[in-house]
Design a protein around this motif. Sequence first.
Motif, PDB file in Angstrom:
ATOM      1  N   PHE A 175      39.407  46.182  37.674  1.00  0.00           N
ATOM      2  CA  PHE A 175      38.009  45.929  37.338  1.00  0.00           C
ATOM      3  C   PHE A 175      37.203  45.787  38.618  1.00  0.00           C
ATOM      4  CE2 PHE A 175      40.574  44.482  33.827  1.00  0.00           C
ATOM      5  CZ  PHE A 175      39.870  44.892  32.701  1.00  0.00           C
TER       6      PHE A 175
ATOM      7  N   ALA B  21      38.132  42.656  29.403  1.00  0.00           N
ATOM      8  CA  ALA B  21      36.958  43.492  29.667  1.00  0.00           C
ATOM      9  C   ALA B  21      35.703  43.003  28.965  1.00  0.00           C
ATOM     10  CB  ALA B  21      37.249  44.939  29.277  1.00  0.00           C
TER      11      ALA B  21
ATOM     12  N   SER C 205      36.793  49.830  33.434  1.00  0.00           N
ATOM     13  CA  SER C 205      37.953  49.623  34.293  1.00  0.00           C
ATOM     14  C   SER C 205      38.684  50.944  34.452  1.00  0.00           C
ATOM     15  CB  SER C 205      38.900  48.571  33.701  1.00  0.00           C
ATOM     16  OG  SER C 205      39.419  49.009  32.451  1.00  0.00           O
TER      17      SER C 205
END
Length: 456
Positions: free
Chosen positions: A343, A128, A169
Amino acid sequence: MIHLLQRVLARFVFTIHTFRRRKKKLPQYLKQLLLLLLMGIVALSGCQNLRSRVEADKVTHITLWHGVNPPPNRDVLQKLVDKFNQTHTDIQVESLYIGQQDQQTPKILAAVVGNAPPDLLWYNPTIAGQLVELGALISVDEMLADSPVKSEIDPTLYAAMEYKGQLWSVPFATNNLGIFYRPSLFKAAGIMEIPRNWQEFRQVAKKLTRDFNNDGQIDQYGMSLPLGKGEFTVFSWLPFMWSSGGELVSGDAQNPAGVRLTENQGAIAALQFWRNLITDGSTMLSSPERGYETDPLLSGKVAMQINGPWNLGQFQDTNVDFGVFPLPNNQKPATNIGGENLFLFKTTPERQKATFKFAEYAMSADFQTELALGTGYLPINVKSRQSSKYQEFVKKIPQVKVFLEQAQYGRSRPIFPGYNRISDGIGRAVEAVLLGKLSPVEALQASQQRLDLIFK
């Protein structure tokens, strides 16, 4: 309408043939009517083709990159994707397997840099920070806030969704690590109780290591450990560090410069424990970067292996006896919260909206239940876990309970930018120790020096 005109035209053709067969001249009014009919069909056909093209243009196509494994689990995912496509004619999702996660990273980063990312990515949360810093993702805060599925997400999973105060996410599936074992091999070795701590585990691994024909060659190892410096090795090792009181990051948990490997007593103890299992002669190393494969356990070459619930479906399809127990602890229980998140990449507002609609579907109780029943993954949806269908599944496969109960001790890996460098450094240390090239202290010092050059 066009079908009606075509039927009328067919009648006209029949009439024309009748006139010709009788050698009669076709009346002028019939010629004019035939011309009008043909013009009408051509016009309507053109409108219909245009409408079909317009309707086709209204379909939003999105791509999903993933690394779901083993292959039977990919089949389960594909069936669920097909179900979505059949019920959402305005959105079509193409699901693409792009390899295991260690193989995916270069492809993902190349796609981002080349401005050609997928719409949706299945990956563990550790990526991320890196994708956020590259400006590749959209935050899901606003969309998730308006979604009814938000209240159904397991609250413990939010930590792995957040980076610098925003959610980047949504969870796809979750899991944690335990010890898969062969009860029949335990019984044959006279082992009646499951090991709970490191000392007991070491003794059990020794008893399970056997040379059946006394030829000096080990026929059955007590334990298998993952060889390699890839993420699965690190993922498997971290709980042993946490169980010994070690922490990977000091201070700011989202700052890679805060990683401390030297003088990390928990890390030293965890590496030494794994090394002891090797020096005892009771442990077989996996093939390089293939520590997740279960063939040695299924064949009886090893009696115990670190693995997760994603293999439950595969084990159920065999006639092999198997059980699961929690990871042995040193100072306290610990496991690693795994699983993957979805994502959403920056594309267009329309495609992002369609992508989130699929993400909502993937988080729904129905999707999560079907995914769990088919693969063994733990549902991220609380309603799914509480459903009668899933509870029946747990009764049928009691090994699931171990992972559900152990989740309370789960820890997430850091999601800061550069985690892949941290993981590589830890992986190198683990590999060096398992192969006997460096002591735990030496291996951790070498990795810390490399990381300091990168982050300081």
